[in-house]
Enzyme design. Structure first.
Site, PDB file in Angstrom:
ATOM      1  N   CYS A  88      18.991   3.636  66.925  1.00 26.23           N
ATOM      2  CA  CYS A  88      19.299   2.659  68.053  1.00 26.23           C
ATOM      3  C   CYS A  88      20.928   3.179  68.444  1.00 26.23           C
ATOM      4  O   CYS A  88      21.193   2.800  69.446  1.00 26.23           O
ATOM      5  CB  CYS A  88      19.638   1.539  66.838  1.00 26.23           C
ATOM      6  SG  CYS A  88      19.883   0.221  67.947  1.00 26.23           S
ATOM      7  N   CYS A  90      17.664  -2.676  62.576  1.00 25.17           N
ATOM      8  CA  CYS A  90      18.454  -2.914  63.821  1.00 25.17           C
ATOM      9  C   CYS A  90      17.708  -3.679  64.891  1.00 25.17           C
ATOM     10  O   CYS A  90      16.649  -3.420  65.388  1.00 25.17           O
ATOM     11  CB  CYS A  90      18.701  -1.501  64.166  1.00 25.17           C
ATOM     12  SG  CYS A  90      19.762  -1.292  65.511  1.00 25.17           S
TER      13      CYS A  90
END
Length: 371
Positions: A99, A195
């Site tokens: 991410c 995330c």
């Protein structure tokens, strides 16, 4: 209106709020940017609306403009598809690392440049400096909050364009600064979970994409002691969710996952937190990423972490011709997990890291995974 010097990634949390506060008070011309990275799946678990409201409120309080970008397609293609593929293969991925590389320090950085800014800032606890003409990623002053582990895939271009305003601050000081400035996020709970996806029942969530495939739970010597709903729902060293209970012929020690065989659909368990089947002395990795652009040598000593917040461990690293690593530890390591990252350090400087491919743990050898 002049273009901002820095775009701050506003997550709606206290850390990004204070990152913006620090820069504003330092006289830097800034603007905020809120990222939508997960399309609402109707579960009610996604905090995007709440976080967006908080980000807007913070920017209003600070008197800075805020922009919005939707990166949900990029997140799905660059992070989440890989996340699912790794679990389906029986590995345990770390989506926060991807991410950061794919979203926060690629698409967000591109968006900031489109807005005319030269640099970005985030609320990560880490530091950046220059040494001998190269940018370095350093651990945060608050070692308990240090997030350099999740940032080890960054390179020279990203670090040259990134500010970490919280790098020298402790978390308690960050909350105190937020409260003193009247920021609405001062007491907001830190986000956890996957995330951008948020907190939710992990097995239920993963089951939406990887349907249950029940199979046997066995001991290392092959005794069947239970049934699992799918080996990909478990990770090495896990204790919860096994539902084995007391069994005749075994003592009362808790059971832990020590191996996963996706092909045979077998979950291997053993008793005891420090089962020898969980211990390994060395690992092999996929090709490594180096923050400086190259390793310090083809063979060197340093420290390593194989999971976030783990104490760093002395090790010897060998880099082969394909860029993969062999990492040999001075002491046995518990539950080193394929799919997770091994991250290397020299003092406070993060050298880089790689995805763990295999280990020499006994359970790994027993299931035919190459060490």
């Amino acid at each position: 209106m002049a273009a901002p010097e820095v775009i701050v990634g506003m997550s709606g949390g206290v850390d990004s709020s204070v990152a913006a506060l620090v820069l504003r008070d330092a006289g830097v011309t800034i603007a905020g940017l809120f990222m939508d990275n997960w399309a609402d799946d109707g579960s009610g678990h996604c905090r995007a609306d709440e976080d967006r409201r908080d980000a807007v409120a913070v920017c209003g309080r600070l008197g800075i403009p805020i922009h919005f970008r939707d990166f949900s397609r990029e997140y799905w293609a660059g992070v989440f598809e890989h996340f699912l593929a790794e679990y389906a293969a029986g590995r345990t991925p770390n989506p926060d690392v991807l991410c950061n590389r794919e979203i926060k320090f690629r698409h967000f950085l591109d968006a900031a440049r489109d807005l005319g800014a030269g640099r970005i800032a985030t609320g990560h606890y880490a530091r950046v400096d220059q040494c001998d003409g190269r940018w370095r990623l350093l651990r945060a002053a608050d070692r308990g909050k240090d997030q350099s582990y999740f940032l080890h895939q960054l390179g020279q271009e990203q670090l040259a364009a990134t500010l970490f305003p919280l790098g020298e601050l402790r978390k308690d000081a960050v909350r105190a600064m937020a409260a003193a400035a009247g920021l609405p996020t001062a007491a907001k709970k830190d986000s956890t979970g996957i995330c951008f996806v948020g907190e939710r029942d992990f097995r239920e969530f993963l089951g939406q994409y990887l349907p249950a495939r029940p199979g046997e739970i066995r001991t290392p010597d092959g005794q069947v002691v239970g049934e699992h709903p799918g080996v990909f729902y478990y990770t090495l060293g896990q204790r919860e969710g096994l539902h084995i209970g007391g069994r005749r012929g075994f003592d009362d020690k808790p059971w832990y996952v020590v191996g996963k065989d996706v092909a045979a659909n077998v979950l291997t368990v053993d008793q005891g937190h420090d089962s020898p089947y969980l211990m390994s002395r060395s690992l092999r990795s996929e090709p490594a990423h180096w923050i400086a652009g190259a390793p310090p040598s083809t063979r060197f000593s340093c420290t390593a972490q194989t999971r976030y917040r783990q104490p760093e461990e002395p090790c010897e690293v060998t880099v082969d011709d394909t860029g993969t690593l062999r990492v040999a530890f001075q002491r046995p390591q518990r539950a080193v997990t394929p799919g997770q990252s091994v991250v290397l350090y020299l003092g406070d400087a993060c050298l880089g890291g790689a995805v763990i491919a295999s280990t020499d743990a006994p359970a790994a050898r027993a299931t035919g995974v190459p060490a």
